[in-house]
Design a protein around this motif. Sequence first.
Motif, mmCIF file in Angstrom:
data_model
loop_
_atom_site.group_PDB
_atom_site.id
_atom_site.type_symbol
_atom_site.label_atom_id
_atom_site.label_comp_id
_atom_site.label_asym_id
_atom_site.label_seq_id
_atom_site.Cartn_x
_atom_site.Cartn_y
_atom_site.Cartn_z
ATOM 1 N N LEU A 258 0.825 -1.200 0.000
ATOM 2 C CA LEU A 258 0.000 0.000 0.000
ATOM 3 C C LEU A 258 0.864 1.257 0.000
ATOM 4 O O LEU A 258 0.551 2.240 -0.681
ATOM 5 N N ALA A 259 1.960 1.222 0.744
ATOM 6 C CA ALA A 259 2.875 2.372 0.770
ATOM 7 C C ALA A 259 3.453 2.646 -0.605
ATOM 8 O O ALA A 259 3.731 3.797 -0.960
ATOM 9 N N GLY A 260 3.632 1.588 -1.404
ATOM 10 C CA GLY A 260 4.175 1.763 -2.738
ATOM 11 C C GLY A 260 3.138 2.191 -3.760
ATOM 12 O O GLY A 260 3.491 2.715 -4.817
ATOM 13 N N ILE A 261 1.857 1.978 -3.454
ATOM 14 C CA ILE A 261 0.794 2.332 -4.393
ATOM 15 C C ILE A 261 0.241 3.714 -4.097
ATOM 16 O O ILE A 261 0.030 4.530 -5.005
ATOM 17 N N ALA A 262 -0.035 3.995 -2.819
ATOM 18 C CA ALA A 262 -0.703 5.245 -2.427
ATOM 19 C C ALA A 262 0.276 6.414 -2.463
ATOM 20 O O ALA A 262 1.301 6.393 -1.789
ATOM 21 N N ASP A 263 -0.014 7.411 -3.272
ATOM 22 C CA ASP A 263 0.763 8.644 -3.270
ATOM 23 C C ASP A 263 -0.181 9.808 -3.521
ATOM 24 O O ASP A 263 -1.397 9.643 -3.567
ATOM 25 N N SER A 264 0.373 10.994 -3.701
ATOM 26 C CA SER A 264 -0.452 12.186 -3.811
ATOM 27 C C SER A 264 -1.266 12.230 -5.102
ATOM 28 O O SER A 264 -2.153 13.060 -5.239
ATOM 29 N N SER A 265 -0.997 11.317 -6.031
ATOM 30 C CA SER A 265 -1.748 11.318 -7.289
ATOM 31 C C SER A 265 -3.032 10.501 -7.214
ATOM 32 O O SER A 265 -3.913 10.668 -8.053
ATOM 33 N N ASN A 266 -3.143 9.592 -6.225
ATOM 34 C CA ASN A 266 -4.309 8.706 -6.213
ATOM 35 C C ASN A 266 -4.931 8.521 -4.836
ATOM 36 O O ASN A 266 -5.872 7.744 -4.699
#
Length: 295
Positions: A258-266
Amino acid sequence: MATTSGNDAALNKEYDNASATHDHANNGINGGNTTAAHRGYDYGGNPLAHMNTGESARLPAFGGEFQPGLYRPTDHRKFANPAPLGLSAFALTTFVLSLINVGTRNLTEPNIVVALAFGYGGLVQLLAGMWEMAVGNTFGATALSSYGGFWLSFAIVLTPGGFAIEDAYSATGAGVNDFANAFGFFLIGWFIFTFILLLCTLRSTVAFFLLFFFLDLAFLFLAIGYLQAVDGAANAKLEMAGGYFGLFAAFMAWYNALAGIADSSNSFFVIPVAHFPWSAKKREERAAKTERETV
């Protein structure tokens, strides 16, 4: 001609100024002199939660990229980040097997895991490991490909009526615990391999370290449980302990994914990853704080 030369000189000067500004920004990220424009870099410790600038910059260790050491930004990379895929494949397969190991709903037969171990934990994770090789991540390629191989070999052992590995031990008429002992050796080997990877995470993040820590304990308890088998059955308490640690490892794998998927774009939030006090990231923060106090 004189006019053309003057324009060229002006363009060169503008390019040099832009390069100097770019270098100063990178120094602000890596050298501790963080500017207001780059304060979003922290975001709870998730380095992918901002738009990376500069191909030469180095980001701190991050479980979402399956990187225990400094790594390059991802802007100009031709491949997406394969780590969340591999972590998710590992997590789900481990989760289901561990639920069976702890005796959830009185299930004892791990046959359903064969399908997951072949298709998701095995094949998909192996592919993710190969893609990690393509993006230049040696640790990620070694870990994900190896655990993909683990699940494939585990599925081969457990395939009902297929490879008949367990039945072959019974057919020899030797000791009743022969298969259990052999499977214990198999698990001990994976315990040693996981311990080697664990050593490589000691300078990374707490979330990354805990994934391998719990997994290593799961392999250890399961291996001892099989080596202490009675009448061909593994020690129930040790198997259950290994199952619980396997569940912890599965949730940590999902957390890093999840840390690798979730960022400020999504996402409306990012995942804190908690760098160790002795990591490069924390040393940079302390150096920046000391410099501000000195100034």
